[in-house]
Scaffold this active site. Structure first.
Site, short mmCIF file in Angstrom:
data_model
loop_
_atom_site.label_atom_id
_atom_site.label_comp_id
_atom_site.label_asym_id
_atom_site.label_seq_id
_atom_site.Cartn_x
_atom_site.Cartn_y
_atom_site.Cartn_z
N SER A 53 3.36 -1.52 10.69
CA SER A 53 4.81 -1.51 10.93
C SER A 53 5.49 -2.85 10.61
O SER A 53 6.43 -3.25 11.30
CB SER A 53 5.11 -1.09 12.37
OG SER A 53 4.65 0.23 12.60
N GLU B 63 -5.41 -4.40 10.86
CA GLU B 63 -4.39 -3.37 11.08
C GLU B 63 -4.73 -2.59 12.34
O GLU B 63 -5.55 -1.67 12.30
CB GLU B 63 -4.35 -2.39 9.89
CG GLU B 63 -3.99 -3.03 8.57
CD GLU B 63 -3.39 -2.03 7.59
OE1 GLU B 63 -2.23 -2.22 7.21
OE2 GLU B 63 -4.06 -1.04 7.25
N GLY C 197 2.91 -0.77 4.44
CA GLY C 197 3.00 0.63 4.05
C GLY C 197 4.44 1.03 3.79
O GLY C 197 5.00 0.79 2.72
N GLY C 198 5.09 1.60 4.81
CA GLY C 198 6.44 2.15 4.67
C GLY C 198 7.44 1.19 4.03
O GLY C 198 8.21 1.58 3.14
N GLY D 178 2.40 2.82 10.93
CA GLY D 178 3.34 3.92 10.74
C GLY D 178 4.01 4.38 12.02
O GLY D 178 4.63 5.44 12.06
N HIS E 166 -9.45 1.43 4.92
CA HIS E 166 -8.15 1.65 5.56
C HIS E 166 -8.34 2.61 6.74
O HIS E 166 -9.15 3.53 6.67
CB HIS E 166 -7.14 2.20 4.57
CG HIS E 166 -5.75 2.18 5.13
ND1 HIS E 166 -5.30 3.16 5.98
CD2 HIS E 166 -4.76 1.26 5.02
CE1 HIS E 166 -4.06 2.85 6.35
NE2 HIS E 166 -3.71 1.71 5.80
N GLU F 96 -6.73 5.02 7.74
CA GLU F 96 -6.57 6.45 7.40
C GLU F 96 -7.85 6.99 6.77
O GLU F 96 -8.21 8.15 6.98
CB GLU F 96 -5.34 6.62 6.49
CG GLU F 96 -4.05 6.47 7.29
CD GLU F 96 -2.90 5.80 6.57
OE1 GLU F 96 -2.87 5.80 5.33
OE2 GLU F 96 -2.02 5.25 7.27
N ASN G 146 0.87 -1.17 0.00
CA ASN G 146 0.00 0.00 0.00
C ASN G 146 0.91 1.22 0.00
O ASN G 146 1.47 1.57 1.03
CB ASN G 146 -0.90 -0.02 1.24
CG ASN G 146 -1.74 1.25 1.34
OD1 ASN G 146 -1.79 2.05 0.41
ND2 ASN G 146 -2.39 1.43 2.48
N TRP G 147 1.05 1.81 -1.16
CA TRP G 147 1.99 2.93 -1.27
C TRP G 147 1.43 4.23 -0.71
O TRP G 147 2.14 5.23 -0.65
CB TRP G 147 2.43 3.10 -2.74
CG TRP G 147 3.30 2.00 -3.24
CD1 TRP G 147 3.92 1.04 -2.49
CD2 TRP G 147 3.68 1.73 -4.61
NE1 TRP G 147 4.64 0.19 -3.30
CE2 TRP G 147 4.52 0.60 -4.60
CE3 TRP G 147 3.39 2.34 -5.83
CZ2 TRP G 147 5.07 0.06 -5.77
CZ3 TRP G 147 3.93 1.81 -6.99
CH2 TRP G 147 4.76 0.68 -6.96
N LYS G 148 0.16 4.23 -0.33
CA LYS G 148 -0.47 5.44 0.22
C LYS G 148 -0.20 6.63 -0.71
O LYS G 148 -0.17 6.46 -1.91
CB LYS G 148 0.01 5.67 1.66
CG LYS G 148 -0.19 4.42 2.53
CD LYS G 148 0.04 4.64 4.00
CE LYS G 148 -0.20 3.35 4.76
NZ LYS G 148 -0.04 3.50 6.21
P1 13P Z 1 3.00 0.83 7.80
O1 13P Z 1 3.50 -0.48 7.27
O2 13P Z 1 3.73 2.01 7.26
O3 13P Z 1 2.88 0.80 9.29
O4 13P Z 1 1.50 0.99 7.25
C1 13P Z 1 0.63 -0.08 7.41
C2 13P Z 1 -0.57 0.17 6.60
O5 13P Z 1 -1.36 1.02 6.93
C3 13P Z 1 -0.75 -0.60 5.38
O6 13P Z 1 -2.01 -0.38 4.85
#
Ligand code: 13P
Length: 250
Positions: free
Chosen positions: A211, A168, A232-233, A174, A96, A98, A10-12
Site C-alpha cells: 500500500s 511486504e 503495486g496499485g 492491496g 511474492h 501472492e 509490480n504491475w501484477k
Molecule cells: P500494493 O502496492 O497494491 O499494496 O501491492 C504491493 C505489492 O504487492 C507489490 O509487490
C-alpha cells in the site's frame, strides 16, 4: 552493486500490451530526469518484450514477476532466464506473497527460484513478509527467518551483489493498510542484522512494499534501512509514479 533508491513497479496481472508500452514511454522520460532513483518495471509476462523494447537504451530495468530456475524443460506455464534474456529483461521477482499464498509456493521452491536466478546473473527481488495472524502472535521474525534461511545459507559474493529483498507484510498488500514507520524500521533492522549474521555480508538493499502511495511514501523512504519500494496499485499510472519518484529523489 545497487547504490540508488529503487522504485520498482509490480504491475501484477494488469495493463495490456498497448497500456504497458505507453506507460513505459512515460517512465523512460521520467527516469531520464532522476539523480538518485532507479525505476524497475515488472509487467505481466505478455508485455515483457514490449516494455523491454520501449525501455531500451534508458535507465529503466525491465524484469519478470516470477522466474523458473531451469534453463528449459517440462514446466508448463513457467518462464526461464534464457527466455527472459532474449527479451532484454535483467531482473526477476520471486516469492511474492501472492505466489506464496494464492499459488502455494513454499519457502524451498521460492529459494530454488531465487538461487537459480541469482546464479544466472539476473538481479533478483526476493519478497518476504508475515501474515496478519503471524504479526499479531509475535511470530514475524521467525517467519522472516524461515523465508530467508534457504537463500542466505549459501550466498556467494556475486549472488549477494545482485540480491534485493522486498519486505511486504501480507496484511498491507492491496489493503490500503500501510505498516507504521516503527514497524517498517524495526523489521528492516531485523532483516538487515539477520542477513549479516547468516551470510557474512552487509545486507543488500531492502525495499518496503504494501500500500505504498504518494501520500505515505515520504515517511517510509526517510527510514534508514529502507532503500526503496515495491509498488503495486500506485505503479499503474504515470501520475503516481511521478509523485513517488519525486519523493524518492529528494
Ligand atoms: P500494493 O502496492 O497494491 O499494496 O501491492 C504491493 C505489492 O504487492 C507489490 O509487490
Amino acid at each position: 552493486v545497487i547504490k540508488k533508491n529503487l522504485l520498482v513497479a509490480n504491475w501484477k496481472m494488469n495493463l495490456g500490451l498497448g497500456q504497458s508500452r505507453e506507460l513505459t514511454l512515460g517512465l523512460v522520460e521520467l527516469a531520464g530526469g532522476l539523480k538518485n532513483t532507479e525505476i524497475w518495471v515488472a509487467p505481466s509476462a505478455t508485455s515483457i518484450a514490449a516494455v523491454c523494447t520501449a525501455a531500451k537504451g534508458s535507465a529503466i530495468k525491465c524484469g519478470a514477476q516470477n522466474v523458473h530456475p531451469a534453463k528449459s524443460g517440462a514446466f508448463t506455464g513457467e518462464i526461464s532466464i534464457p527466455m527472459l534474456e532474449e527479451l532484454g529483461a535483467t531482473f526477476g521477482i520471486v516469492g511474492h506473497s501472492e505466489r506464496r499464498h494464492q499459488f502455494g509456493e513454499s519457502n524451498q521452491l521460492v529459494a530454488n527460484r531465487a538461487i537459480g536466478t541469482l546464479k544466472s546473473g539476473f538481479f533478483t527481488i526476493l519478497c518476504i513478509g508475515e501474515k496478519l495472524d503471524e504479526r499479531e502472535s509475535g511470530a514475524t521474525n521467525s517467519v522472516l527467518k524461515e523465508q530467508l534461511d534457504p537463500v542466505l545459507s549459501d550466498l556467494s559474493k556475486e549472488m549477494h551483489e545482485r540480491l534485493v529483498i522486498a519486505y511486504e507484510p501480507v496484511w498491507a498488500i492491496g489493503t490500503g493498510k500501510v505498516a507504521t514507520p516503527t514497524e517498517v524500521s524495526d523489521t528492516h533492522a531485523f532483516i538487515s542484522s539477520y542477513y549479516r549474521e547468516k551470510s557474512k555480508f552487509e545486507c543488500c538493499p531492502i525495499l518496503y512494499g504494501g500500500s505504498v502511495t504518494p501520500d505515505n511514501y515520504a515517511s517510509i523512504i526517510s527510514i534508514d534501512a529502507v532503500s526503496g519500494a515495491l509498488v503495486g496499485g500506485a505503479s499503474l499510472t504515470l501520475a503516481s509514479m511521478k509523485a513517488l519518484a519525486e519523493i524518492s529523489d529528494r
